[in-house]
Design a protein around this motif. Structure first.
Motif, PDB file in Angstrom:
ATOM      1  N   GLY A  36      50.922  43.176  52.375  1.00 36.45           N
ATOM      2  CA  GLY A  36      49.863  44.093  51.936  1.00 36.45           C
ATOM      3  C   GLY A  36      49.924  45.398  52.697  1.00 36.45           C
ATOM      4  O   GLY A  36      50.992  45.781  53.161  1.00 36.45           O
ATOM      5  N   PRO A  37      48.795  46.095  52.819  1.00 33.90           N
ATOM      6  CA  PRO A  37      47.453  45.642  52.423  1.00 33.90           C
ATOM      7  C   PRO A  37      47.239  45.702  50.920  1.00 33.90           C
ATOM      8  O   PRO A  37      47.968  46.377  50.197  1.00 33.90           O
ATOM      9  N   ALA A  38      46.199  45.006  50.461  1.00 37.27           N
ATOM     10  CA  ALA A  38      45.838  45.042  49.049  1.00 37.27           C
ATOM     11  C   ALA A  38      45.055  46.306  48.743  1.00 37.27           C
ATOM     12  O   ALA A  38      44.344  46.839  49.603  1.00 37.27           O
ATOM     13  N   ALA A  39      45.184  46.786  47.491  1.00 32.02           N
ATOM     14  CA  ALA A  39      44.478  48.007  47.087  1.00 32.02           C
ATOM     15  C   ALA A  39      42.970  47.846  47.268  1.00 32.02           C
ATOM     16  O   ALA A  39      42.270  48.790  47.652  1.00 32.02           O
ATOM     17  N   GLY A  40      42.457  46.664  47.018  1.00 32.69           N
ATOM     18  CA  GLY A  40      41.020  46.436  47.127  1.00 32.69           C
ATOM     19  C   GLY A  40      40.489  46.532  48.547  1.00 32.69           C
ATOM     20  O   GLY A  40      39.296  46.773  48.751  1.00 32.69           O
ATOM     21  N   GLN A  41      41.355  46.371  49.524  1.00 32.95           N
ATOM     22  CA  GLN A  41      40.914  46.500  50.907  1.00 32.95           C
ATOM     23  C   GLN A  41      40.540  47.948  51.231  1.00 32.95           C
ATOM     24  O   GLN A  41      39.687  48.200  52.085  1.00 32.95           O
ATOM     25  N   GLN A  42      41.186  48.888  50.554  1.00 29.19           N
ATOM     26  CA  GLN A  42      40.860  50.292  50.761  1.00 29.19           C
ATOM     27  C   GLN A  42      39.503  50.651  50.162  1.00 29.19           C
ATOM     28  O   GLN A  42      38.922  51.689  50.480  1.00 29.19           O
ATOM     29  N   GLU A  43      38.999  49.765  49.292  1.00 27.47           N
ATOM     30  CA  GLU A  43      37.706  49.984  48.642  1.00 27.47           C
ATOM     31  C   GLU A  43      36.597  49.172  49.302  1.00 27.47           C
ATOM     32  O   GLU A  43      35.492  49.052  48.761  1.00 27.47           O
ATOM     33  N   GLY A  44      36.886  48.582  50.440  1.00 28.73           N
ATOM     34  CA  GLY A  44      35.876  47.799  51.143  1.00 28.73           C
ATOM     35  C   GLY A  44      35.944  46.314  50.898  1.00 28.73           C
ATOM     36  O   GLY A  44      35.096  45.562  51.375  1.00 28.73           O
ATOM     37  N   GLY A  45      36.944  45.868  50.150  1.00 31.34           N
ATOM     38  CA  GLY A  45      37.083  44.445  49.864  1.00 31.34           C
ATOM     39  C   GLY A  45      37.764  43.695  50.998  1.00 31.34           C
ATOM     40  O   GLY A  45      38.311  44.291  51.927  1.00 31.34           O
ATOM     41  N   VAL A  46      37.704  42.386  50.913  1.00 27.77           N
ATOM     42  CA  VAL A  46      38.322  41.511  51.915  1.00 27.77           C
ATOM     43  C   VAL A  46      39.384  40.658  51.230  1.00 27.77           C
ATOM     44  O   VAL A  46      39.118  40.033  50.203  1.00 27.77           O
ATOM     45  N   LEU A  47      40.571  40.662  51.808  1.00 26.04           N
ATOM     46  CA  LEU A  47      41.671  39.860  51.262  1.00 26.04           C
ATOM     47  C   LEU A  47      41.581  38.441  51.808  1.00 26.04           C
ATOM     48  O   LEU A  47      41.584  38.229  53.019  1.00 26.04           O
ATOM     49  N   GLU A  48      41.503  37.464  50.901  1.00 29.06           N
ATOM     50  CA  GLU A  48      41.463  36.059  51.295  1.00 29.06           C
ATOM     51  C   GLU A  48      42.743  35.368  50.850  1.00 29.06           C
ATOM     52  O   GLU A  48      43.147  35.490  49.691  1.00 29.06           O
ATOM     53  N   GLN A  49      43.382  34.646  51.776  1.00 26.53           N
ATOM     54  CA  GLN A  49      44.556  33.848  51.436  1.00 26.53           C
ATOM     55  C   GLN A  49      44.115  32.404  51.255  1.00 26.53           C
ATOM     56  O   GLN A  49      43.648  31.752  52.186  1.00 26.53           O
ATOM     57  N   LEU A  50      44.248  31.895  50.039  1.00 22.69           N
ATOM     58  CA  LEU A  50      43.778  30.552  49.716  1.00 22.69           C
ATOM     59  C   LEU A  50      44.892  29.511  49.739  1.00 22.69           C
ATOM     60  O   LEU A  50      44.623  28.320  49.885  1.00 22.69           O
ATOM     61  N   LEU A  51      46.130  29.948  49.569  1.00 19.88           N
ATOM     62  CA  LEU A  51      47.270  29.035  49.582  1.00 19.88           C
ATOM     63  C   LEU A  51      48.232  29.478  50.674  1.00 19.88           C
ATOM     64  O   LEU A  51      48.755  30.583  50.631  1.00 19.88           O
ATOM     65  N   ARG A  52      48.438  28.622  51.660  1.00 18.12           N
ATOM     66  CA  ARG A  52      49.278  28.986  52.804  1.00 18.12           C
ATOM     67  C   ARG A  52      50.640  28.303  52.786  1.00 18.12           C
ATOM     68  O   ARG A  52      51.522  28.662  53.562  1.00 18.12           O
ATOM     69  N   LYS A  53      50.808  27.312  51.920  1.00 17.15           N
ATOM     70  CA  LYS A  53      52.106  26.657  51.781  1.00 17.15           C
ATOM     71  C   LYS A  53      52.422  26.462  50.311  1.00 17.15           C
ATOM     72  O   LYS A  53      51.558  26.072  49.529  1.00 17.15           O
ATOM     73  N   LEU A  54      53.660  26.744  49.959  1.00 14.02           N
ATOM     74  CA  LEU A  54      54.109  26.624  48.573  1.00 14.02           C
ATOM     75  C   LEU A  54      55.155  25.517  48.507  1.00 14.02           C
ATOM     76  O   LEU A  54      56.083  25.478  49.314  1.00 14.02           O
ATOM     77  N   GLU A  55      54.985  24.620  47.567  1.00  9.79           N
ATOM     78  CA  GLU A  55      55.938  23.523  47.418  1.00  9.79           C
ATOM     79  C   GLU A  55      57.062  23.946  46.483  1.00  9.79           C
ATOM     80  O   GLU A  55      56.811  24.373  45.348  1.00  9.79           O
ATOM     81  N   VAL A  56      58.293  23.846  46.955  1.00 13.59           N
ATOM     82  CA  VAL A  56      59.449  24.265  46.166  1.00 13.59           C
ATOM     83  C   VAL A  56      60.510  23.167  46.197  1.00 13.59           C
ATOM     84  O   VAL A  56      60.501  22.290  47.065  1.00 13.59           O
ATOM     85  N   GLU A  57      61.439  23.266  45.264  1.00 17.10           N
ATOM     86  CA  GLU A  57      62.583  22.355  45.232  1.00 17.10           C
ATOM     87  C   GLU A  57      63.858  23.185  45.275  1.00 17.10           C
ATOM     88  O   GLU A  57      63.997  24.168  44.546  1.00 17.10           O
TER      89      GLU A  57
END
Length: 218
Positions: free
Chosen positions: A109-130
């Protein structure tokens, strides 16, 4: 991906007393298992194990029977009080067969919304792959720079290299940008009675019989 080396000895004797004496001498009991093969009980040097665990490393396990086998650390048990290793599960892999693995997700990032006062939330910290063992990435970097307030990014929105196949659900949300007053924050001091009374699980010698029985069953 870097290949690591680790020595191990096949052990014939099992039981809580044997496991305890191993730990007293700086060794860790473990089990080596894999597809279409019998489980093998092993013992390893604790200091050397601590140097190679963490992440999705491929380890060349050199056994005292003269064989070297590619493995990955599947599970590690530690004493929650002392922090020392209690048991190690090693999974034998084939370098020519895909494995399913969890990989750390990092937001770019940062995300565009953070410049507008928003808060970036990360909900998925691990991705399952093969993928093939040699193609396992250290992490998956996800670009969130275009996210605005109220927008989110799901697994289905990202593209990975051709050698990686996503196993995680496409509908899972990776990140979102919200207004500060939309955050679900717990007020300090509002622990429930159950949380206050809950005690941490202690992995100690009293659990050794159970874990070794599971090891033999595998």
């Amino acid at each position: 991906m870097e290949r690591l080396q680790l020595d191990a000895e096949i052990r014939e004797k099992t039981g809580s007393g044997v496991a305890r004496r191993l730990r007293e001498n700086g060794l860790v009991p473990g089990v080596l298992y894999g597809k279409d093969r019998e489980s093998v009980s092993v013992k390893l040097n604790e200091k050397k194990v601590n140097k190679v665990i963490g992440g999705n490393q491929i380890i060349d396990l050199e056994l005292n029977d003269g064989t070297t086998q590619p493995v990955m650390v599947k599970d590690v048990q530690r004493d929650v009080i002392k922090g020392n290793l209690v048991h190690v599960d090693l999974h034998h892999i084939s370098l020519d067969e895909p494995v399913t693995i969890e990989v750390r997700v990092e937001l770019d990032g940062p995300a565009a919304g953070q410049q507008e006062g928003g808060v970036l939330e990360q909900l998925l910290r691990k991705l399952e792959v093969e993928c093939l063992p040699a193609d396992i990435p250290d992490k998956v970097v996800v670009d969130v720079s275009e996210l605005k307030i109220g927008q989110s990014l799901s697994v289905d929105d990202i593209e990975l290299e051709d050698e990686l196949e996503i196993v995680s659900s496409p509908q899972e949300t990776i990140a979102t940008v919200v207004l500060p007053d939309e955050l679900d924050l717990d007020e300090p001091g509002e622990e429930t009675e159950e949380e206050e009374l809950e005690e941490p699980e202690v992995i100690g010698e009293e659990d050794e019989d159970e874990e070794l029985e599971e090891e033999l069953e595998e």
